[in-house]
Motif scaffolding. Structure first.
Motif, PDB file in Angstrom:
ATOM      1  N   ALA A   1      50.029  35.134  43.519  1.00  0.00           N
ATOM      2  CA  ALA A   1      51.194  34.578  43.516  1.00  0.00           C
ATOM      3  C   ALA A   1      51.449  34.635  41.735  1.00  0.00           C
ATOM      4  CB  ALA A   1      51.437  33.228  43.740  1.00  0.00           C
ATOM      5  N   MET A   2      50.460  34.173  40.865  1.00  0.00           N
ATOM      6  CA  MET A   2      50.598  34.087  39.431  1.00  0.00           C
ATOM      7  C   MET A   2      50.797  35.304  38.909  1.00  0.00           C
ATOM      8  SD  MET A   2      50.665  30.911  38.619  1.00  0.00           S
ATOM      9  CE  MET A   2      50.472  31.096  36.933  1.00  0.00           C
ATOM     10  N   ALA A   3      50.022  36.367  39.513  1.00  0.00           N
ATOM     11  CA  ALA A   3      50.413  38.038  38.905  1.00  0.00           C
ATOM     12  C   ALA A   3      51.338  38.720  39.219  1.00  0.00           C
ATOM     13  CB  ALA A   3      48.853  38.734  39.428  1.00  0.00           C
ATOM     14  N   GLY A   4      52.528  38.183  40.271  1.00  0.00           N
ATOM     15  CA  GLY A   4      53.431  38.700  40.697  1.00  0.00           C
ATOM     16  C   GLY A   4      54.595  38.499  39.712  1.00  0.00           C
ATOM     17  N   THR A   5      55.849  38.843  40.461  1.00  0.00           N
ATOM     18  CA  THR A   5      56.776  38.471  39.599  1.00  0.00           C
ATOM     19  C   THR A   5      57.878  37.390  39.881  1.00  0.00           C
ATOM     20  OG1 THR A   5      58.151  40.228  40.881  1.00  0.00           O
ATOM     21  CG2 THR A   5      57.063  40.825  38.760  1.00  0.00           C
ATOM     22  N   ALA A   6      57.573  36.849  41.143  1.00  0.00           N
ATOM     23  CA  ALA A   6      58.455  35.961  41.360  1.00  0.00           C
ATOM     24  C   ALA A   6      58.137  34.565  41.301  1.00  0.00           C
ATOM     25  CB  ALA A   6      58.077  35.780  43.274  1.00  0.00           C
ATOM     26  N   PRO A   7      58.915  33.549  41.180  1.00  0.00           N
ATOM     27  CA  PRO A   7      58.749  32.200  40.647  1.00  0.00           C
ATOM     28  C   PRO A   7      57.725  31.566  41.220  1.00  0.00           C
ATOM     29  CG  PRO A   7      61.278  32.669  40.866  1.00  0.00           C
ATOM     30  CD  PRO A   7      60.604  33.813  41.433  1.00  0.00           C
ATOM     31  N   VAL A   8      57.041  30.708  40.648  1.00  0.00           N
ATOM     32  CA  VAL A   8      56.018  29.836  41.457  1.00  0.00           C
ATOM     33  C   VAL A   8      56.244  28.268  41.187  1.00  0.00           C
ATOM     34  CG1 VAL A   8      53.518  29.487  40.953  1.00  0.00           C
ATOM     35  CG2 VAL A   8      54.041  31.802  40.807  1.00  0.00           C
ATOM     36  N   ILE A   9      56.142  27.701  42.058  1.00  0.00           N
ATOM     37  CA  ILE A   9      56.241  26.326  42.187  1.00  0.00           C
ATOM     38  C   ILE A   9      54.736  25.687  42.211  1.00  0.00           C
ATOM     39  CG2 ILE A   9      56.786  24.117  43.196  1.00  0.00           C
ATOM     40  CD1 ILE A   9      59.167  25.795  44.506  1.00  0.00           C
ATOM     41  N   ALA A  10      54.329  24.716  41.283  1.00  0.00           N
ATOM     42  CA  ALA A  10      53.166  24.258  41.146  1.00  0.00           C
ATOM     43  C   ALA A  10      53.272  22.768  41.144  1.00  0.00           C
ATOM     44  CB  ALA A  10      52.547  24.981  39.835  1.00  0.00           C
ATOM     45  N   PRO A  11      52.777  22.022  42.396  1.00  0.00           N
ATOM     46  CA  PRO A  11      52.750  20.642  42.375  1.00  0.00           C
ATOM     47  C   PRO A  11      51.562  20.215  41.680  1.00  0.00           C
ATOM     48  CG  PRO A  11      53.013  21.609  44.565  1.00  0.00           C
ATOM     49  CD  PRO A  11      52.644  22.811  43.319  1.00  0.00           C
ATOM     50  N   LEU A  12      51.659  19.263  40.603  1.00  0.00           N
ATOM     51  CA  LEU A  12      50.440  18.901  40.101  1.00  0.00           C
ATOM     52  C   LEU A  12      50.305  17.344  39.931  1.00  0.00           C
ATOM     53  CD1 LEU A  12      51.037  21.224  36.836  1.00  0.00           C
ATOM     54  CD2 LEU A  12      49.422  21.600  38.912  1.00  0.00           C
ATOM     55  N   PHE A  13      48.917  16.757  40.630  1.00  0.00           N
ATOM     56  CA  PHE A  13      48.902  15.478  40.734  1.00  0.00           C
ATOM     57  C   PHE A  13      48.396  14.450  39.708  1.00  0.00           C
ATOM     58  CE2 PHE A  13      50.497  17.352  44.735  1.00  0.00           C
ATOM     59  CZ  PHE A  13      51.005  16.414  45.144  1.00  0.00           C
ATOM     60  N   SER A  14      47.664  15.353  38.788  1.00  0.00           N
ATOM     61  CA  SER A  14      46.904  14.511  37.810  1.00  0.00           C
ATOM     62  C   SER A  14      46.670  15.212  36.695  1.00  0.00           C
ATOM     63  CB  SER A  14      45.376  14.233  38.273  1.00  0.00           C
ATOM     64  OG  SER A  14      44.482  15.358  38.174  1.00  0.00           O
ATOM     65  N   PRO A  15      46.505  14.351  35.521  1.00  0.00           N
ATOM     66  CA  PRO A  15      46.125  15.302  34.187  1.00  0.00           C
ATOM     67  C   PRO A  15      45.033  16.142  34.166  1.00  0.00           C
ATOM     68  CG  PRO A  15      46.940  12.968  33.691  1.00  0.00           C
ATOM     69  CD  PRO A  15      46.822  13.242  35.128  1.00  0.00           C
ATOM     70  N   ARG A  16      44.042  15.878  34.877  1.00  0.00           N
ATOM     71  CA  ARG A  16      42.710  16.656  34.882  1.00  0.00           C
ATOM     72  C   ARG A  16      43.168  17.895  35.663  1.00  0.00           C
ATOM     73  NH1 ARG A  16      38.259  16.419  38.685  1.00  0.00           N
ATOM     74  NH2 ARG A  16      36.624  17.411  37.768  1.00  0.00           N
ATOM     75  N   SER A  17      44.015  17.856  37.087  1.00  0.00           N
ATOM     76  CA  SER A  17      44.122  18.989  37.855  1.00  0.00           C
ATOM     77  C   SER A  17      45.068  19.906  37.044  1.00  0.00           C
ATOM     78  CB  SER A  17      44.783  18.688  39.144  1.00  0.00           C
ATOM     79  OG  SER A  17      45.836  17.824  39.228  1.00  0.00           O
ATOM     80  N   ALA A  18      46.152  19.429  36.233  1.00  0.00           N
ATOM     81  CA  ALA A  18      47.130  20.198  35.453  1.00  0.00           C
ATOM     82  C   ALA A  18      46.673  20.982  34.462  1.00  0.00           C
ATOM     83  CB  ALA A  18      48.061  19.083  34.830  1.00  0.00           C
ATOM     84  N   SER A  19      45.504  20.315  33.651  1.00  0.00           N
ATOM     85  CA  SER A  19      44.740  20.801  32.490  1.00  0.00           C
ATOM     86  C   SER A  19      44.074  22.187  33.133  1.00  0.00           C
ATOM     87  CB  SER A  19      43.953  19.943  32.019  1.00  0.00           C
ATOM     88  OG  SER A  19      43.046  20.719  30.930  1.00  0.00           O
ATOM     89  N   HIS A  20      43.424  21.831  34.233  1.00  0.00           N
ATOM     90  CA  HIS A  20      42.591  22.923  34.943  1.00  0.00           C
ATOM     91  C   HIS A  20      43.429  24.119  35.291  1.00  0.00           C
ATOM     92  CE1 HIS A  20      39.334  24.610  37.204  1.00  0.00           C
ATOM     93  NE2 HIS A  20      40.128  24.464  38.439  1.00  0.00           N
TER      94      HIS A  20
END
Length: 190
Positions: free
Chosen positions: A114-133
């Motif tokens: 999905a990240m390599a494609g051309t379509a928009p991506v929705i990313a639910p992020l629940f913590s600063p640690r997971s967001a950084s990763h």
């Protein structure tokens, strides 16, 4: 190995994950962050005395009269807030026991695709640690519409790197789901 709760009069749970690794409550007092954590604690026999939306809110709202003795924060290895030090500074005998470790995993093949494609991506992020990763793993964030559980999570995302960032109205899984659904319904991903 489960922590020794001898002499502990109450525990603090800042995540539902910790509840699953903790001993059974057997009617002992618990102070919880989030309704999901509360439900998990009650299911495992804890008597929930206080529920707050965030760890900061719990500390701010905590009436010392509710704490009838030493408390233990049953937590994961990665802490965002030092609850024990905050309680000790208020004269509460407090300790912390690590009951689980949440390992960071690489993005799945599907996510990489999905990240390599051309379509928009929705990313639910629940913590600063997971967001950084996520930021480290994802590479180009230009097509990413991030839905985050708190301003602290939004602060981890590089300024201007994402197509959009939406902060959930309340730091709950339900509000995260609603935010994703609203994003899809608004068709703002084109």
């Amino acid at each position: 190995m489960q922590p020794d709760l001898s002499g502990v009069r109450g525990v603090i749970f800042t995540s539902a994950n910790a509840v699953g690794f903790a001993p059974l409550g057997q009617g002992r007092a618990a102070f919880c962050v989030g309704e999901r954590t509360q439900a998990a604690a009650e299911k495992r026999g804890w008597k929930v005395k206080k529920v707050s939306a965030t760890a900061g809110d719990l500390l701010a709202d905590l009436d010392m009269a509710l704490i009838e003795g030493p408390v233990m924060h049953l937590a994961g290895r990665h802490l965002r807030m030092d609850i024990v030090s905050a309680l000790r500074s208020r004269g509460v005998m407090a300790t912390c026991a690590t009951v689980y470790d949440q390992k960071l995993l690489p993005l799945s093949d599907e996510a990489q695709s999905a990240m390599a494609g051309t379509a928009p991506v929705i990313a639910p992020l629940f913590s600063p640690r997971s967001a950084s990763h996520f930021v480290e793993q994802a590479g180009d964030l230009a097509r990413v519409h991030a839905v985050v559980i708190s301003p602290a999570v939004a602060a981890v995302l590089p300024e201007g790197a994402c197509a959009s960032i939406q902060v959930a109205q309340q730091p709950t899984g339900l509000e995260m789901r609603r935010s994703v659904e609203k994003l899809l319904a608004d068709c703002r991903l084109a």
